[in-house]
Design a protein around this motif. Structure first.
Motif, PDB file in Angstrom:
ATOM      1  N   VAL B 140       0.841  -1.206   0.000  1.00 26.45           N
ATOM      2  CA  VAL B 140       0.000   0.000   0.000  1.00 26.45           C
ATOM      3  C   VAL B 140       0.878   1.260   0.000  1.00 26.45           C
ATOM      4  O   VAL B 140       0.578   2.240  -0.678  1.00 26.45           O
ATOM      5  CB  VAL B 140      -0.941  -0.002   1.235  1.00 26.45           C
ATOM      6  N   ALA B 141       1.989   1.205   0.755  1.00 24.13           N
ATOM      7  CA  ALA B 141       2.805   2.415   0.921  1.00 24.13           C
ATOM      8  C   ALA B 141       3.684   2.705  -0.292  1.00 24.13           C
ATOM      9  O   ALA B 141       4.072   3.840  -0.522  1.00 24.13           O
ATOM     10  CB  ALA B 141       3.680   2.269   2.163  1.00 24.13           C
ATOM     11  N   SER B 143       4.772   3.178  -4.209  1.00 26.60           N
ATOM     12  CA  SER B 143       4.191   3.594  -5.480  1.00 26.60           C
ATOM     13  C   SER B 143       5.335   3.990  -6.413  1.00 26.60           C
ATOM     14  O   SER B 143       6.140   4.845  -6.064  1.00 26.60           O
ATOM     15  CB  SER B 143       3.239   4.766  -5.245  1.00 26.60           C
ATOM     16  N   SER B 148       6.018   6.143   0.349  1.00 25.99           N
ATOM     17  CA  SER B 148       5.535   7.366   0.980  1.00 25.99           C
ATOM     18  C   SER B 148       5.470   7.130   2.490  1.00 25.99           C
ATOM     19  O   SER B 148       4.828   6.187   2.946  1.00 25.99           O
ATOM     20  CB  SER B 148       4.143   7.706   0.433  1.00 25.99           C
ATOM     21  N   THR B 150       4.052   8.929   4.799  1.00 26.49           N
ATOM     22  CA  THR B 150       2.700   9.124   5.328  1.00 26.49           C
ATOM     23  C   THR B 150       1.858   7.875   5.097  1.00 26.49           C
ATOM     24  O   THR B 150       1.209   7.374   6.018  1.00 26.49           O
ATOM     25  CB  THR B 150       2.019  10.318   4.608  1.00 26.49           C
ATOM     26  N   ARG B 151       1.926   7.380   3.846  1.00 28.46           N
ATOM     27  CA  ARG B 151       1.136   6.175   3.541  1.00 28.46           C
ATOM     28  C   ARG B 151       1.612   4.973   4.346  1.00 28.46           C
ATOM     29  O   ARG B 151       0.826   4.145   4.776  1.00 28.46           O
ATOM     30  CB  ARG B 151       1.184   5.883   2.046  1.00 28.46           C
ATOM     31  N   LEU B 154       0.320   5.374   7.915  1.00 27.09           N
ATOM     32  CA  LEU B 154      -1.141   5.193   7.951  1.00 27.09           C
ATOM     33  C   LEU B 154      -1.514   3.738   7.679  1.00 27.09           C
ATOM     34  O   LEU B 154      -2.385   3.168   8.347  1.00 27.09           O
ATOM     35  CB  LEU B 154      -1.821   6.117   6.946  1.00 27.09           C
ATOM     36  N   ALA B 155      -0.814   3.144   6.694  1.00 30.47           N
ATOM     37  CA  ALA B 155      -1.097   1.734   6.397  1.00 30.47           C
ATOM     38  C   ALA B 155      -0.724   0.867   7.599  1.00 30.47           C
ATOM     39  O   ALA B 155      -1.441  -0.084   7.937  1.00 30.47           O
ATOM     40  CB  ALA B 155      -0.315   1.291   5.165  1.00 30.47           C
TER      41      ALA B 155
END
Lengths: 297, 338
Positions: B140-141, B143, B148, B150-151, B154-155
């Motif tokens: 998810v984080a 890309s 990322s 932040t990702r 959060l993930a």
């Protein structure tokens, strides 16, 4: 609009007067004063120990439903069941109850607030010594209109406890006993628990009676230094020294493990503060003093 | 640098001796005499059997488990932070510990049969749980080859919550309700069930982890400069990343199976260690191992002695230290190395 208000006022007045007529004040085991219907026909116990107390007080027929962990069969087989953890409020309210009876050990005042907001009073039973059992049975009998049966049953239980006391009180061989709730993580009963009364009555000495925490988690170090002569607990009858040693290899020098004086019991007779504790005290006494306490019916 | 490692080693040894010698039931000198008797192969008069059991059979395995777990979490913290090139990463925050806990709970509470042996099944379940969690977080984080932060965080939070919910579900619907009390203590991270026999698997896993990471220390140094630079230095970046993910799940899974999820060690320790070793992995890894061990030894001593009649799960102590530390790091604008 004024007409509607007038109607509401009258309705409220009718409700209040009927409440006033059909209600009485009682004080529960926590000292709370609550208003309950004069005639109680449908109750729900919020702990298996309360179910036992209700049957003992002769009010078993008023039970409208029981928890999913109750095992007072076969009387309960046909009754609706509800979950206690988490509390299934909907299922309990759907029973159309006059009163809910709770245990101070299992339930909180928050539960009482929730039910009272829904219009169902909640009566707490408080038991922290063996003598509280008979008292609670009498109180429930008085509460539910079955005093005669409740008094008789309470007297029977008191007689049974007195008989046990007469058998064990003169014994000088009071083993240092460690009573555990389970044998892996060492949950035990601390200061102020009825379990110490049971051990005393059974002719033993409870090693955890002076621990200030109510349900302490003991360390292996505590067990090694307190050197229990007997280890008893609610871990079923299959327990033995080798199973204890599997979980606690360092206990090989503990007298109870060396002598094999490890006794496992059914948890209901020790963890449900109600009439079953009397049976539990007798079972423990039979193990501790088989020479003077014979199997009890 | 060697001086630092030796100094840390001496500090670690001292912490071990203090940890084993401090406690209500056996005096400091009695504890030392037990240690002396065993480490000198029964030289002198045998110690009192009660003190012997308490020090040698209870406190020492417990302290050694703290060392293994602390050391393991320390090096996995380093690995995770290099993987995502950010000092905020660690197994607890990225959800590996929660995934491992969910996997281990399935076994602990009787949902999974013991596949190979009782001692191995729980670490395997725990490893698979941790691997699932980090695979989700990482995919998810990331890309276009970039992570990322932040990702990632959060993930991590989301997957940790998901795995936490799964653990709660497993716990509440357990076919063995009698184990619920034990599982609650274990879930919070604790060494209270440490025995000599329970040390083997986590010790093997952490040793394997340390050896592989030491072998990879040069590629890991390269990865700190960024994927492209690492490529140009000849580092097989994607392969190293995969190894790090599997290794982090393997070590964390073995640790969680032995002691439950203990958070923030992998965050605090590498960060503290880097301030005097620099960022070179050949130095950071052994120093983080010893630093993590020392940190958990002291945290456990605190957990054992903070309440008069009871012991706290050590995870509570590490969270009390770790969360403020994490928040301070988060408050800083720069989340990068050196």
């Amino acid at each position: 609009m004024p007409f509607r208000l007038l109607c509401l006022f009258f309705l409220a007045l009718i409700g209040c007067s009927s409440d006033l007529d059909g209600e009485r004040s009682v004080v529960d085991g926590l000292g709370r004063t609550l208003k309950i219907p004069t005639k109680i026909q449908r109750v729900a116990p919020l702990a298996p120990s309360i179910t036992d107390l209700l049957f003992a007080s002769g009010a078993g027929s008023t039970i409208a439903g029981v928890s999913t962990v109750d095992d007072h069969t076969p009387e309960l087989d046909s009754l609706p069941r509800y979950s206690l953890i988490p509390m299934d409020l909907e299922a309990i309210v759907a029973l159309d109850l006059d009163l809910i009876i709770a245990s101070e050990q299992v339930n909180t005042l928050r539960d009482a607030d929730a039910f009272e907001a829904l219009g169902i009073p909640m009566y707490f039973v408080f038991i922290d010594s063996l003598s509280d059992i008979a008292q609670s049975i009498r109180k429930l009998g008085h509460l539910l209109g079955t005093s005669e049966i409740a008094n008789n049953r309470a007297n029977e239980l008191e007689d049974s406890l007195s008989l046990l006391k007469s058998l064990t009180e003169t014994t000088t061989d009071r083993a240092d006993l460690l009573f555990l709730i389970e044998h892996t993580t060492l949950y035990a009963f601390g200061d102020g628990s009825y379990i110490h009364d049971m051990i005393d009555l059974a002719g033993g000495y409870s090693l955890t009676q002076d621990i200030s925490t109510r349900f302490p988690i003991l360390t292996d170090e505590f067990v090694l230094t307190s050197q229990p002569e007997v280890i008893a607990g609610t871990f079923g009858s299959q327990i033995n020294s080798s199973k204890i040693l599997e979980a606690h290899p360092s206990w090989d020098i503990v007298p109870a493990v060396r002598s094999g004086r490890i006794y496992g019991f059914d948890n209901a007779n020790y963890q449900r503060p109600g009439p079953r504790l009397v049976r539990g005290a007798w079972d423990l006494a039979e193990k501790l003093h088989p020479d003077i306490v014979k199997p009890h019916d | 640098m060697i001086r630092w490692i030796i100094l840390l080693g001496i500090l670690g040894l001292l912490s071990l001796v203090i940890s084993v010698s401090i406690g209500r039931e056996v005096s400091f000198t009695d504890a030392l005499s037990v240690l002396w008797y065993h480490t000198t192969f029964s030289y002198g008069s045998p110690p009192d059997p009660i003190s012997d059991r308490i020090v040698w059979s209870l406190r020492l395995p417990r302290a050694l488990l703290a060392i293994i777990v602390g050391g393991g979490l320390g090096i996995i913290g380093v690995a995770m932070q290099t993987l995502v090139r950010n000092p905020l990463a660690e197994p607890y925050i990225l959800g590996i510990s929660s995934g491992a806990t969910a996997g281990a709970s399935l076994f602990y509470l009787g949902f999974l049969p013991p596949l190979i042996s009782k001692g191995l099944s729980m670490p395997i379940a725990s490893f698979i749980g941790g691997l699932c969690a980090i695979a989700i977080v990482y995919s998810v984080a990331g890309s276009r080859g970039r992570i990322s932060v932040t990702r990632l965080l959060l993930a991590g939070v989301a997957v940790a919550s998901l795995m936490g919910a799964l653990t709660s579900f497993i716990t509440l619907s357990s076919p063995e309700p009698d184990k619920l009390r034990s599982v609650l203590f274990w879930l919070l991270g604790s060494f209270h069930l440490a025995q000599w026999s329970s040390l083997m698997w986590p010790a093997i896993a952490v040793t394997i982890g340390l050896i592989i990471l030491m072998i990879l220390s040069r590629p890991l140094d390269g990865m700190l400069t960024g994927d492209e630079s690492a490529h140009s230095l000849g580092v097989a970046v994607e392969s190293v990343k995969r190894i790090l993910i599997v290794l982090a799940s393997f070590v964390t899974g073995s640790i969680v199976a032995a002691s439950g999820a203990i958070g923030f060690v992998g965050l605090i320790v590498p960060h503290a260690v880097r301030s005097f070793t620099g960022v070179t992995h050949r130095k950071v890894l052994p120093a983080s191992f010893i630093g993590g061990a020392i940190f958990l030894l002291w945290a456990d001593m605190l957990a054992r002695s903070i309440l008069p009649d009871a012991q706290l799960p050590v995870g509570i102590v590490t969270a009390l230290c770790g969360v403020p530390f994490f928040l301070i790091l988060l408050h800083r604008k720069q989340h990068s190395f050196g």
